[in-house]
Scaffold this active site. Structure first.
Site, mmCIF file in Angstrom:
data_model
loop_
_atom_site.group_PDB
_atom_site.id
_atom_site.type_symbol
_atom_site.label_atom_id
_atom_site.label_comp_id
_atom_site.label_asym_id
_atom_site.label_seq_id
_atom_site.Cartn_x
_atom_site.Cartn_y
_atom_site.Cartn_z
ATOM 1 N N THR A 1 28.858 36.248 33.730
ATOM 2 C CA THR A 1 27.718 36.469 33.192
ATOM 3 C C THR A 1 27.516 37.430 32.188
ATOM 4 O OG1 THR A 1 26.720 35.217 34.947
ATOM 5 C CG2 THR A 1 25.219 36.555 33.434
ATOM 6 N N ASP B 1 40.953 36.235 44.825
ATOM 7 C CA ASP B 1 39.587 36.685 45.008
ATOM 8 C C ASP B 1 39.258 36.108 46.444
ATOM 9 O OD1 ASP B 1 37.104 37.457 44.693
ATOM 10 O OD2 ASP B 1 36.098 35.772 43.460
#
Length: 512
Positions: free
Chosen positions: A224, A277
């Site tokens: 983002t 991750d």
């Protein structure tokens, strides 16, 4: 500080000529590195070899760096250079005197080794590791070892709480006077899916306070913050963030500039290189930033699909249990929302291309991707209900009205103007279509291949790079019809990305 201002010897300050800083312009992407000539007297006197960890000082400023050895003509024996990040941290100028000495021993390495061998760490041990990471004392190889040692379920819930707490303590912490401070986060793993700016605009237009801070991409073609950076300024100070939120009720900024959980930004940089991750790191990363940002109510979007980050419902259940456990330890209210992760969301994949989708949805143009609009309205409605800004069952309708009336677009404009102004995203120089090899029906789209193709095109480092989806699952296609268009800023990256796309088809087509 110039060489003629101070005759400071390297090392212990006795018997050696000073080293003079010479800029070489080497970018190591935030890793601190010092460069010396192999025959440098300091290297011989102190026994320094390549890859040694040394303490570097210019004036009163110091840091720990990894030593690389380079010869003439780049450096003479009396010169030293620094990577761009190290030079910036030390505010180094050409001619400055550089002193180096042995780096102090790191006690936390004992805890790191223990974790590598599968032992459980207590809060003090985890805190010591995170403290050294955030202070820049760990080389990337140590950080990589820590990330690997914590991956694949090797960190339990108590350790995850301790990791989250240590990451919060590594930086600043914001506080707000509002009883409800809302936030929205997506765990990632779905190309495109840039719902957050739209949700923030809708929810803020509906009266919620959202000091939204975001990370840059970890394993995806854009985060983002990367996307918003193509539209407005995102690197704000804490004082600037507070001014923006007090003025317009919301923000869309990069958390890394605020010193909120700074250890997380260092871990993310290495995770990006490793393309990993893990659940524990994911939970600690998300919630440490939310705690530090002063959020109270957080909606977490979890796309589930066979090629998404979360592949099955049982993975979602495990992640949700971990999230709730850690959130409870910090008094956070969370709402986990399962969404469709079977294919990319929106058309653009890559910072600038995703920004164009955001603008199209908020401006209600005919080019707006319907799936991105629908997902954003649903999530915004859920957030409005969760935070008490809409009655139960009425949130989605309220969110749709805020979007359709133009209120969300006006709020988004206000946010961007408060952060420094709204600008138009750029466009790539090179484009090439990847076409259907035969006619048929699209039966699947591989998110991982799509993301990899976009990253090979240069995203997110090159803001205009990425790809633009032309089809969705269940579409009928003809032979030679574009499936997606690759955008790149360099012809070599375009060729590299397209070669990968052709060798690893991301769009599965069932022939007629």
């Amino acid at each position: 500080m110039q060489a003629n201002e101070l005759k400071l010897a390297a090392g212990e300050g006795q018997g050696s000529e000073p080293l003079i800083f010479k800029p070489l312009g080497i970018d190591t992407w935030q890793e601190h590195v010092i460069y010396l000539h192999p025959d440098c007297p300091v290297c011989r006197a102190e026994g320094f070899t390549a890859q040694a960890r040394v303490q570097v000082r210019i004036g009163e400023a110091s840091l720990i760096a990894t030593l690389n050895l380079v010869g003439a003509p780049l450096l003479d024996t009396g010169e030293a250079s620094l990577s761009a990040s190290a030079a910036q941290a030390l505010e180094a100028r050409a001619g400055d005197v550089v002193a180096i000495s042995h780096a102090p021993a790191l006690e936390s390495v004992r805890a790191l080794r223990a974790k590598i061998y599968g032992r459980r760490l207590d809060g003090a041990q985890i805190d010591s590791i995170i403290s050294d990471i955030s202070a820049g004392r760990y080389p990337d190889v140590y950080i990589s070892a820590f990330l690997a040692a914590c991956a694949d379920g090797r960190m339990n819930r108590r350790e995850t709480v301790d990791l989250t707490r240590a990451m919060v303590h590594s930086g600043e912490r914001l506080s707000w006077s509002h009883a409800v401070v809302a936030d929205k986060h997506c765990v990632g793993g779905l190309p495109g899916n840039r719902t957050t700016p739209i949700v923030v605009a809708i929810a803020a237009a509906g009266g919620l306070v959202l000091p939204k801070t975001s990370s840059r991409a970890i394993t995806s073609p854009a985060g983002t913050a990367d996307t918003m950076e193509t539209l407005t300024r995102v690197a704000l100070s804490a004082a600037e963030l507070r001014h923006v939120v007090e003025r317009v009720g919301a923000s869309l900024v990069w958390g890394g500039a605020l010193n909120l959980s700074p250890a997380d930004d260092i871990l993310i940089r290495v995770e990006r290189a490793l393309d990993i991750d893990s659940d524990a790191q994911l939970v600690a990363s998300i919630l440490s930033k939310k705690v530090a940002a002063g959020s109270t109510h957080i909606l977490i979007d979890v796309p589930v699909g066979p090629t998404a980050k979360v592949r099955e419902d049982r993975d979602l259940e495990r992640l949700e249990a971990a999230m709730r456990h850690v959130a409870g330890a910090f008094g956070l209210h969370i709402l986990m929302v399962r969404t469709d992760g079977t294919q990319p969301l929106g058309r653009g994949i890559g910072p600038a291309l995703e920004a164009r989708d955001i603008l199209a949805v908020l401006q209600r143009t005919v080019a707006a991707p319907p799936d991105l609009r629908e997902r954003s309205v649903m999530l915004a409605g859920a957030l409005l209900e969760f935070c008490g800004a809409a009655p139960r069952g009425a949130g989605e309708k309220a969110a749709g009205q805020l979007l359709d009336s133009g209120a969300a677009w006006r709020k988004f404009q206000a946010i961007c103007e408060a952060q420094g102004g709204l600008r138009v995203p750029g466009e790539a120089i090179f484009r090439r279509d990847i076409v259907a090899p035969h006619a048929g029906k699209v039966i699947a789209i591989d998110n991982r291949h799509i993301a990899r193709t976009a990253k090979l095109a240069g995203a997110p480092m090159r803001q205009v790079a990425g790809l633009e989806m032309r089809v969705r699952v269940n579409d009928e296609v003809r032979a030679g019809q574009p499936l997606f268009t690759v955008h790149a800023q360099a012809s070599g990256e375009l060729d590299y990305s397209c070669s990968y796309a052709l060798a690893h088809p991301a769009v599965s087509i069932e022939p007629h």
